[in-house]
Design a protein around this motif. Structure first.
Motif, mmCIF file in Angstrom:
data_model
loop_
_atom_site.group_PDB
_atom_site.id
_atom_site.type_symbol
_atom_site.label_atom_id
_atom_site.label_comp_id
_atom_site.label_asym_id
_atom_site.label_seq_id
_atom_site.Cartn_x
_atom_site.Cartn_y
_atom_site.Cartn_z
ATOM 1 N N ARG A 123 0.759 -1.209 0.003
ATOM 2 C CA ARG A 123 -0.023 0.048 0.101
ATOM 3 C C ARG A 123 1.096 1.073 -0.026
ATOM 4 O O ARG A 123 0.468 2.341 -0.729
ATOM 5 C CB ARG A 123 -0.866 0.015 1.141
ATOM 6 N N ARG B 144 0.791 4.093 -2.964
ATOM 7 C CA ARG B 144 0.647 5.549 -2.597
ATOM 8 C C ARG B 144 1.665 6.518 -2.776
ATOM 9 O O ARG B 144 1.182 7.604 -3.325
ATOM 10 C CB ARG B 144 0.366 5.473 -1.061
ATOM 11 N N GLN B 145 2.843 6.216 -2.672
ATOM 12 C CA GLN B 145 3.882 7.126 -3.289
ATOM 13 C C GLN B 145 3.688 7.629 -4.543
ATOM 14 O O GLN B 145 4.320 8.569 -5.039
ATOM 15 C CB GLN B 145 5.443 6.794 -2.840
ATOM 16 N N SER C 34 -3.580 2.904 -6.666
ATOM 17 C CA SER C 34 -3.973 1.693 -5.888
ATOM 18 C C SER C 34 -3.162 0.749 -6.089
ATOM 19 O O SER C 34 -2.767 0.285 -7.227
ATOM 20 C CB SER C 34 -5.210 1.392 -6.315
#
Length: 184
Positions: free
Chosen positions: A123, A127-128, A132
């Motif tokens: 995740r 996220r970076q 998704s």
């Protein structure tokens, strides 16, 4: 003891058959194949407590109490089988250490066991990049609409596919919480 008493033993030794030749020395086998060769067919087990998948060898070994007890070959992966799953839609099968977190008897594929992908690390990576990581990664059988046989090649969106008979066996012997390690 005199020398003549050894003659019957010498005669027996001369008649003994040489050990059978092995086609391929175990040390020449890939590591997971060496592990699969350790499986004793008569070993009884009710369930496995660890699954080891090698994507490059298209093989999975089930372990019970630290001993290999079962091997499945010819695994089918996502349309992009090389590399770790990073993002939703990349059609890759994850690599890493996960666990079986549930089962779906009403799956669109013949039975399915859910893999705990994505984990916290997966995740954070997605996220970076503002993406998704995806999810819904399963061990499952063939599509329910398929009347018999197997879909050829790699065809899933990142899951690991088995024959229907194999997933039925896995359904029986793989409890929820079983660790699954997926290697490249």
């Amino acid at each position: 003891m005199n020398r003549l008493s050894f003659l019957p033993l010498l005669a027996l030794a001369a008649c003994a058959q040489p050990p059978p030749k092995v086609a391929e020395a175990p040390s020449a086998l890939p590591p997971l194949e060496r592990e699969a060769a350790r499986i004793i067919p008569e070993r009884r087990f009710a369930h496995v407590d660890y699954l080891l998948v090698d994507k490059s060898e298209r093989m999975m070994i089930g372990y019970a109490d630290g001993q290999p007890v079962k091997v499945w070959r010819g695994l089918q992966f996502g349309d992009q089988p090389l590399g770790h799953k990073r993002f939703e839609g990349d059609e890759r099968t994850p690599e890493g250490r996960y666990f079986i977190e549930g089962r779906n008897p009403g799956s669109a594929y013949h039975l399915s066991l859910k893999i705990s992908y994505p984990n916290d690390k997966d995740r954070a990576f997605a996220r970076q990049y503002g993406r998704s990581p995806g999810g819904d990664i399963f061990l499952h059988g063939q599509p329910n609409a398929l009347p018999f046989g197997r879909v050829p090649g790699d065809w899933t969106d990142g899951c690991i596919a088995f024959s229907n008979a194999e997933i039925e066996e896995l359904w029986r012997i793989v409890p929820d919480g079983t660790v699954i390690e997926i290697r490249p």
